[in-house]
Design a protein around this motif. Structure first.
Motif, PDB file in Angstrom:
ATOM      1  N   GLY A  33      -0.220  -1.461   1.889  1.00 36.96           N
ATOM      2  CA  GLY A  33      -0.434  -1.560   0.660  1.00 36.96           C
ATOM      3  C   GLY A  33      -0.169  -3.142   0.057  1.00 36.96           C
ATOM      4  O   GLY A  33       0.095  -3.178  -1.253  1.00 36.96           O
ATOM      5  N   LEU A  34      -0.359  -3.725   0.832  1.00 41.05           N
ATOM      6  CA  LEU A  34      -0.172  -5.411   0.406  1.00 41.05           C
ATOM      7  C   LEU A  34      -1.165  -5.768  -0.563  1.00 41.05           C
ATOM      8  O   LEU A  34      -2.409  -5.611  -0.284  1.00 41.05           O
ATOM      9  CB  LEU A  34       0.034  -6.435   1.521  1.00 41.05           C
ATOM     10  CG  LEU A  34       1.196  -5.921   2.623  1.00 41.05           C
ATOM     11  CD1 LEU A  34       1.257  -6.921   3.811  1.00 41.05           C
ATOM     12  CD2 LEU A  34       2.552  -5.877   1.895  1.00 41.05           C
ATOM     13  N   SER A  35      -0.788  -6.705  -1.463  1.00 42.65           N
ATOM     14  CA  SER A  35      -2.108  -7.463  -2.052  1.00 42.65           C
ATOM     15  C   SER A  35      -2.877  -8.269  -1.027  1.00 42.65           C
ATOM     16  O   SER A  35      -2.328  -8.513   0.044  1.00 42.65           O
ATOM     17  CB  SER A  35      -1.405  -8.175  -3.029  1.00 42.65           C
ATOM     18  OG  SER A  35      -0.645  -9.482  -2.476  1.00 42.65           O
ATOM     19  N   ARG A  36      -3.998  -8.476  -1.355  1.00 42.62           N
ATOM     20  CA  ARG A  36      -4.864  -9.707  -0.528  1.00 42.62           C
ATOM     21  C   ARG A  36      -4.202 -10.655  -0.191  1.00 42.62           C
ATOM     22  O   ARG A  36      -4.109 -11.311   1.093  1.00 42.62           O
ATOM     23  CB  ARG A  36      -6.298  -9.686  -1.054  1.00 42.62           C
ATOM     24  CG  ARG A  36      -7.360 -10.277  -0.200  1.00 42.62           C
ATOM     25  CD  ARG A  36      -7.495  -9.262   1.329  1.00 42.62           C
ATOM     26  NE  ARG A  36      -8.120 -10.184   2.085  1.00 42.62           N
ATOM     27  CZ  ARG A  36      -8.371  -9.610   3.272  1.00 42.62           C
ATOM     28  NH1 ARG A  36      -8.168  -8.452   3.634  1.00 42.62           N
ATOM     29  NH2 ARG A  36      -8.934 -10.264   4.174  1.00 42.62           N
ATOM     30  N   PRO A  37      -3.619 -11.308  -1.111  1.00 41.01           N
ATOM     31  CA  PRO A  37      -2.997 -12.695  -0.849  1.00 41.01           C
ATOM     32  C   PRO A  37      -1.796 -12.709   0.098  1.00 41.01           C
ATOM     33  O   PRO A  37      -1.516 -13.419   1.151  1.00 41.01           O
ATOM     34  CB  PRO A  37      -2.578 -13.305  -2.030  1.00 41.01           C
ATOM     35  CG  PRO A  37      -3.572 -12.874  -2.976  1.00 41.01           C
ATOM     36  CD  PRO A  37      -3.850 -11.238  -2.547  1.00 41.01           C
ATOM     37  N   ASP A  38      -0.756 -11.591  -0.186  1.00 37.20           N
ATOM     38  CA  ASP A  38       0.139 -11.412   0.791  1.00 37.20           C
ATOM     39  C   ASP A  38      -0.292 -11.057   2.202  1.00 37.20           C
ATOM     40  O   ASP A  38       0.366 -11.421   3.409  1.00 37.20           O
ATOM     41  CB  ASP A  38       1.149 -10.132   0.047  1.00 37.20           C
ATOM     42  CG  ASP A  38       1.833 -10.862  -0.977  1.00 37.20           C
ATOM     43  OD1 ASP A  38       2.081 -12.032  -1.221  1.00 37.20           O
ATOM     44  OD2 ASP A  38       2.426  -9.753  -1.757  1.00 37.20           O
ATOM     45  N   ALA A  39      -1.453 -10.351   2.256  1.00 33.85           N
ATOM     46  CA  ALA A  39      -1.838  -9.608   3.617  1.00 33.85           C
ATOM     47  C   ALA A  39      -2.151 -11.026   4.181  1.00 33.85           C
ATOM     48  O   ALA A  39      -1.950 -11.318   5.616  1.00 33.85           O
ATOM     49  CB  ALA A  39      -2.615  -8.688   3.170  1.00 33.85           C
ATOM     50  N   GLU A  40      -2.937 -11.897   3.691  1.00 30.29           N
ATOM     51  CA  GLU A  40      -3.603 -12.743   4.388  1.00 30.29           C
ATOM     52  C   GLU A  40      -2.387 -13.946   4.792  1.00 30.29           C
ATOM     53  O   GLU A  40      -2.674 -14.444   5.961  1.00 30.29           O
ATOM     54  CB  GLU A  40      -4.550 -13.891   3.354  1.00 30.29           C
ATOM     55  CG  GLU A  40      -5.901 -13.085   3.185  1.00 30.29           C
ATOM     56  CD  GLU A  40      -6.787 -13.525   2.241  1.00 30.29           C
ATOM     57  OE1 GLU A  40      -6.561 -14.445   1.569  1.00 30.29           O
ATOM     58  OE2 GLU A  40      -7.950 -12.928   2.037  1.00 30.29           O
ATOM     59  N   ALA A  41      -1.552 -14.012   3.883  1.00 31.03           N
ATOM     60  CA  ALA A  41      -0.357 -15.032   4.381  1.00 31.03           C
ATOM     61  C   ALA A  41       0.267 -14.513   5.545  1.00 31.03           C
ATOM     62  O   ALA A  41       0.668 -15.209   6.434  1.00 31.03           O
ATOM     63  CB  ALA A  41       0.673 -15.133   3.027  1.00 31.03           C
ATOM     64  N   ARG A  42       0.647 -13.073   5.651  1.00 35.24           N
ATOM     65  CA  ARG A  42       1.372 -12.634   6.833  1.00 35.24           C
ATOM     66  C   ARG A  42       0.563 -12.590   7.979  1.00 35.24           C
ATOM     67  O   ARG A  42       0.950 -12.850   9.002  1.00 35.24           O
ATOM     68  CB  ARG A  42       1.740 -11.157   6.457  1.00 35.24           C
ATOM     69  CG  ARG A  42       3.024 -10.980   5.476  1.00 35.24           C
ATOM     70  CD  ARG A  42       3.423  -9.615   5.412  1.00 35.24           C
ATOM     71  NE  ARG A  42       4.431  -9.354   4.445  1.00 35.24           N
ATOM     72  CZ  ARG A  42       5.048  -8.175   4.190  1.00 35.24           C
ATOM     73  NH1 ARG A  42       4.971  -7.162   5.024  1.00 35.24           N
ATOM     74  NH2 ARG A  42       6.102  -8.236   3.207  1.00 35.24           N
TER      75      ARG A  42
END
Length: 142
Positions: A33-42
């Motif tokens: 359930g991560l936001s797209r920017p958070d998921a991309e950063a991870r």
């Protein structure tokens, strides 16, 4: 369907890297359930941590899959001790969209298993995103 695996070049890795990060971000966003920017950063951080030297990273085998002199996809195999003790790991595998549904996925997996076997390894594991029905079906058949 015969597929040959060859060493992935740095240029090929650079070309595949965006796909690798995008797919990892998709999975992270959906699974956690991560936001797209958070998921991309991870996903970016994980890729840098796992493959700091790209295809030259020790303990990892990045291979380009070729069939009839055409690149059809790639596979990332991690040797025992890199992610899982005592077990090699299929960290990622992909068939290029233009050549899907022609048996290349199965052929890439079998070629990867053969390379691991030639190295004296007899155990390999993998995980698959539960939403990826096509991959799950392939792995079930293998």
């Amino acid at each position: 369907m015969g597929v040959t695996l060859r060493l992935m070049s740095t240029a090929e890795f650079i070309g595949r890297r965006a796909e690798l990060v995008r797919d990892a971000a998709d999975s992270l966003a959906a699974s956690f359930g991560l936001s797209r920017p958070d998921a991309e950063a991870r996903a970016e951080q994980a890729t840098v941590a796992a493959l700091p030297l790209g295809p030259d990273t020790p303990g990892h085998l990045l291979r380009t899959a070729v069939a009839d002199s055409t690149v059809v996809g790639w596979i990332w195999l991690s040797l025992p001790g890199t992610f899982v003790p005592d077990v090699a790991w299929v960290s990622d595998v992909a068939v290029d969209p233009a050549v899907r549904s022609r048996g290349h996925g199965r052929a890439i997996m079998l070629a990867g298993e053969a390379e691991l076997s030639a190295r004296g390894l007899d155990r390999v594991g993998l995980s698959v995103d539960g939403r990826n029905d096509r991959a799950r079906h392939l792995y079930d058949r293998l």
